[in-house]
Design an enzyme around this catalytic site. Sequence first.
Site, PDB file in Angstrom:
ATOM      1  CG  HIS A  17     -18.766  -0.784  13.157  1.00 46.65           C
ATOM      2  ND1 HIS A  17     -17.458  -1.346  13.687  1.00 46.65           N
ATOM      3  CD2 HIS A  17     -19.576  -1.904  13.400  1.00 46.65           C
ATOM      4  CE1 HIS A  17     -17.629  -2.766  14.012  1.00 46.65           C
ATOM      5  NE2 HIS A  17     -18.672  -2.792  13.912  1.00 46.65           N
ATOM      6  CG  HIS A 104      -9.765  -9.041   8.423  1.00 42.91           C
ATOM      7  ND1 HIS A 104     -10.223  -7.928   7.676  1.00 42.91           N
ATOM      8  CD2 HIS A 104     -10.968  -9.721   8.791  1.00 42.91           C
ATOM      9  CE1 HIS A 104     -11.606  -7.888   7.291  1.00 42.91           C
ATOM     10  NE2 HIS A 104     -12.066  -8.848   8.308  1.00 42.91           N
ATOM     11  CG  ASP A 356     -20.001 -14.734   9.756  1.00 49.54           C
ATOM     12  OD1 ASP A 356     -21.187 -15.351  10.055  1.00 49.54           O
ATOM     13  OD2 ASP A 356     -20.148 -13.617   9.444  1.00 49.54           O
TER      14      ASP A 356
HETATM   15  C1  FMN Z   1     -21.049 -13.420   4.344  1.00 46.24           C
HETATM   16  C2  FMN Z   1     -19.373 -13.279   4.724  1.00 46.24           C
HETATM   17  C3  FMN Z   1     -19.381 -13.193   6.107  1.00 46.24           C
HETATM   18  C4  FMN Z   1     -18.056 -12.950   6.587  1.00 46.24           C
HETATM   19  N1  FMN Z   1     -17.686 -12.683   7.873  1.00 46.24           N
HETATM   20  C5  FMN Z   1     -16.450 -12.580   8.374  1.00 46.24           C
HETATM   21  C6  FMN Z   1     -16.102 -12.502   9.919  1.00 46.24           C
HETATM   22  O1  FMN Z   1     -17.194 -12.661  10.516  1.00 46.24           O
HETATM   23  N2  FMN Z   1     -14.780 -12.325  10.272  1.00 46.24           N
HETATM   24  C7  FMN Z   1     -13.786 -12.333   9.434  1.00 46.24           C
HETATM   25  O2  FMN Z   1     -12.644 -12.096   9.633  1.00 46.24           O
HETATM   26  N3  FMN Z   1     -14.081 -12.419   7.991  1.00 46.24           N
HETATM   27  C8  FMN Z   1     -15.323 -12.427   7.609  1.00 46.24           C
HETATM   28  N4  FMN Z   1     -15.467 -12.550   5.993  1.00 46.24           N
HETATM   29  C9  FMN Z   1     -14.621 -12.159   5.283  1.00 46.24           C
HETATM   30  C10 FMN Z   1     -13.751 -10.734   5.004  1.00 46.24           C
HETATM   31  O3  FMN Z   1     -14.567  -9.857   4.816  1.00 46.24           O
HETATM   32  C11 FMN Z   1     -12.711 -10.992   4.414  1.00 46.24           C
HETATM   33  O4  FMN Z   1     -11.800 -12.001   4.321  1.00 46.24           O
HETATM   34  C12 FMN Z   1     -11.634  -9.775   4.350  1.00 46.24           C
HETATM   35  O5  FMN Z   1     -12.143  -8.696   4.128  1.00 46.24           O
HETATM   36  C13 FMN Z   1     -10.589  -9.964   3.777  1.00 46.24           C
HETATM   37  O6  FMN Z   1     -10.577 -10.197   2.385  1.00 46.24           O
HETATM   38  P1  FMN Z   1     -10.159 -11.082   1.677  1.00 46.24           P
HETATM   39  O7  FMN Z   1     -10.366 -12.625   2.504  1.00 46.24           O
HETATM   40  O8  FMN Z   1     -11.135 -11.270   0.303  1.00 46.24           O
HETATM   41  O9  FMN Z   1      -8.788 -11.212   1.116  1.00 46.24           O
HETATM   42  C14 FMN Z   1     -17.026 -12.899   5.719  1.00 46.24           C
HETATM   43  C15 FMN Z   1     -17.358 -12.855   4.451  1.00 46.24           C
HETATM   44  C16 FMN Z   1     -18.628 -12.988   4.030  1.00 46.24           C
HETATM   45  C17 FMN Z   1     -18.641 -13.185   2.532  1.00 46.24           C
END
Ligand code: FMN
Length: 409
Positions: A17, A104, A356
């Site tokens: 943001h 997260h 997502d």
């Molecule tokens: C294209 C894309 C979209 C994402 N959208 C979301 C989202 O809407 N909500 C969410 O919780 N994580 C989303 N993520 C994942 C988080 O960024 C990620 O799970 C979080 O930073 C924690 O990191 P880790 O899962 O690698 O441990 C997305 C990841 C990608 C690659």
Amino acid sequence: MSTFGTLFRVTTYGESHCASVGAIIDGCPPGLELSAKDIQIQLSRRRPGQSDLTTPRDEKDLVQLQSGLEMGVTLGTPIGLLVKNEDQRPHDYSETDLYPRPSHADWTYLEKYGIKASSGGGRSSARETIGRVAAGAIAEKYLKLAYGIEIVAFVSSVGKIHLPSTALPSLTPGNLDEEDDTAQDALSKDFVNLLSTITREDVDKYLTRCPHPETSEKMTQRILRAKSAHDSIGGTVTCVIRNVPSGLGEPVFDKFEASLAHAMLSIPATKAFEVGSGFKGTEVPGSQHNDPFVRDDSGRLRTTTNWSGGIQGGITNGEHIYFRIGFKSPATISQAQETAQYDGTPGSLATRGRHDPCVVPRAVPIVEAMAAIVVMDQLLIQNSRKTAASLLPPITTLPPTMVIPKKGE
Ligand SMILES: Cc1cc2nc3c(=O)[nH]c(=O)nc-3n(C[C@H](O)[C@H](O)[C@H](O)COP(=O)(O)O)c2cc1C
């Protein structure tokens, strides 16, 4: 850190943001014709709000090139680029002022830095990947023009629904005879054919980015089911890189697959990486798993199969490079979860905001970008070694076993 690569160096900046996200790309060769359009194509494939299957956050993600080129041609100097964050709604996340979202990055960022962005995922948000996708598009343009290299990623599974030719039946417990040494269909003709022919146009015919109509429809229903249950679901992305010259990859710590794994596992939400036959290959005896050599029409050695995924000894062998990445089910869900607040008070968190339900359709261009960055970096490194060696006077005293035989010898 926020920089990846040795000679093709990509530094990304930005949080979910803040005013903008972007990248500085250092090491792009001079003289490459490049426009914002070359980059925008991939950014638009990554952007949120593409369909019902992705987050409704509405960002156009229009790239602005800041430096490193004039008259549409790269100067060899650092390329700066940015994308403005326009659809910010920090207030959507007020309950996460109290609660770290389970699985997260809120809690670990706070533990690490002692301070965190006040809203959204901050630096851990997938907004960060905009800089990578833009950098990858630049690398890709060079790779295509200079070497004819093609990179195509596609969704190979969502939840338990697999694209048939990439399904791994032996990984499903209970359906394999333990004494059966046959190679099953991990390298089925369909899969090999898919790797050789698939294009981005094939992939983009489907909102899921799974290039198979029936499977794509099942995946769509699976993602919509997760969404309506205020839940989420994971999946895998498979990627192929074609026409990569042999000899790329830096033994021993920067082996080609090690660099790929590093790049892929740096993408948010990734939990698994396999290259070539991967885990499936562990079930196949060497007699079936080895890739025998054969001489092609030009006199060059090729392999008749490609369980190695185009990499042996950490060095590319000229065959297709293919690998698969596992993405977890996104952490942010609006279904109530029993968890604890930052101060330890137990409670229930149902996260508002826009998320997502499944990340794999949007992860496809991110995987392609990181693949392009790895190939570009390893190519520049190998080319610098070759150039340095080519300046030396030839040595004629070496035994034939030490050098590549001339064609026909
Ligand atoms: C294209 C894309 C979209 C994402 N959208 C979301 C989202 O809407 N909500 C969410 O919780 N994580 C989303 N993520 C994942 C988080 O960024 C990620 O799970 C979080 O930073 C924690 O990191 P880790 O899962 O690698 O441990 C997305 C990841 C990608 C690659």
